[in-house]
Enzyme design. Structure first.
Site, PDB file in Angstrom:
ATOM      1  CB  VAL A  83      -0.954  -0.009   1.210  1.00 39.53           C
ATOM      2  CG1 VAL A  83      -1.727   1.304   1.283  1.00 39.53           C
ATOM      3  CG2 VAL A  83      -1.904  -1.197   1.118  1.00 39.53           C
ATOM      4  CE  LYS A  84       4.250   4.925  -5.027  1.00 37.85           C
ATOM      5  NZ  LYS A  84       4.140   5.138  -6.472  1.00 37.85           N
ATOM      6  CG  LEU A  85      -0.098   4.836   3.039  1.00 34.81           C
ATOM      7  CD1 LEU A  85       0.129   4.655   4.544  1.00 34.81           C
ATOM      8  CD2 LEU A  85      -1.584   5.008   2.758  1.00 34.81           C
TER       9      LEU A  85
END
Ligand code: E4P
Length: 223
Positions: A91-93
């Site tokens: 998951v890219k934040l």
């Protein structure tokens, strides 16, 4: 240093994966939008998730999928939905206050997080403290404003080594093959690059000329 493709295009991923050198893929909302722009029908979550699942199956390695929510609570919800798509999903934040909160919560639940849009060593330190598995400094965008993307990467790699932090560095926003060499020499764990740069890594005119000459000479004597 591992090599990732920075794309949401399945054909590009299939082609480079077939070379046997692809370790993963990173995507972002701009790259996904590029795949669906002008198609008429609105992109649904079902279609997007099927697309990301297909990328995971072709890439056979970590695939960063970026949340589009901006508040921590919503980022966590979206991140959990993304993580459930496939075991390869990371998951890219974005590296913001809300992003850090979401990173802490997702990483505590065993979700791998890639903190993106990193432009300083302190942002990388914060991301690592929040439990990120990856940090993505953007080399090209720093160079674009006449600063030094290589220097940013050097500081981050050194900081992570000196502090012994359990986080991998993805050199991102790669614009050309020299960025890849530089990232490897500076000790980045991964470089993620567009398809065109991947192709440029292989290409050399002397290789083409040399091969042509070998074939011409062989033609003259071959049994
Ligand atoms: C990183 O993961 C980003 O997707 C990407 O490298 C951004 O690159 P750009 O500056 O070429 O858009």
């Amino acid at each position: 240093m591992e090599l990732y493709l920075d794309t949401a295009n399945l054909e590009e991923i299939r082609e480079i994966a077939a070379w046997g050198v692809l370790s993963g893929v990173t995507t972002n909302p701009t790259l996904v939008a590029k795949e669906y722009a002008g198609r008429g029908a609105k992109l649904t979550e079902e279609v997007l998730f099927a697309h990301l699942r297909a990328i995971c199956e072709v890439a056979k390695g970590p695939v960063s999928a970026e949340v589009t929510a901006l508040a921590a609570e919503a980022m966590v919800e979206e991140g959990l939905r993304l993580a459930a798509i496939h075991p390869h999903i990371v998951v890219k934040l974005p590296t913001t206050e809300e992003g850090l909160k979401a990173c802490k919560r997702l990483s505590s639940q065993g979700v791998k997080v890639n903190m993106t849009l990193i432009f300083s060593a302190n942002q990388a330190l914060l991301a690592a403290r929040a439990g990120a598995a990856y940090v993505s400094p953007f080399l090209g965008r720093v160079d674009d404003i006449s600063w030094d993307g290589g220097e940013l990467l050097r500081e981050i790699v050194e900081l992570i080594q000196v502090q012994n932090l359990p986080v991998r560095v993805i050199a991102a926003s790669i614009r050309h093959p020299r960025h890849v060499t530089e990232a490897a020499l500076l000790g980045a764990d991964i470089a993620t690059m567009p398809y065109a740069v991947f192709k440029q890594l292989l290409k050399h005119p002397l290789t083409d000329i040399g091969l042509r000459r070998f074939m011409e000479d062989w033609e003259k004597v071959k049994p």
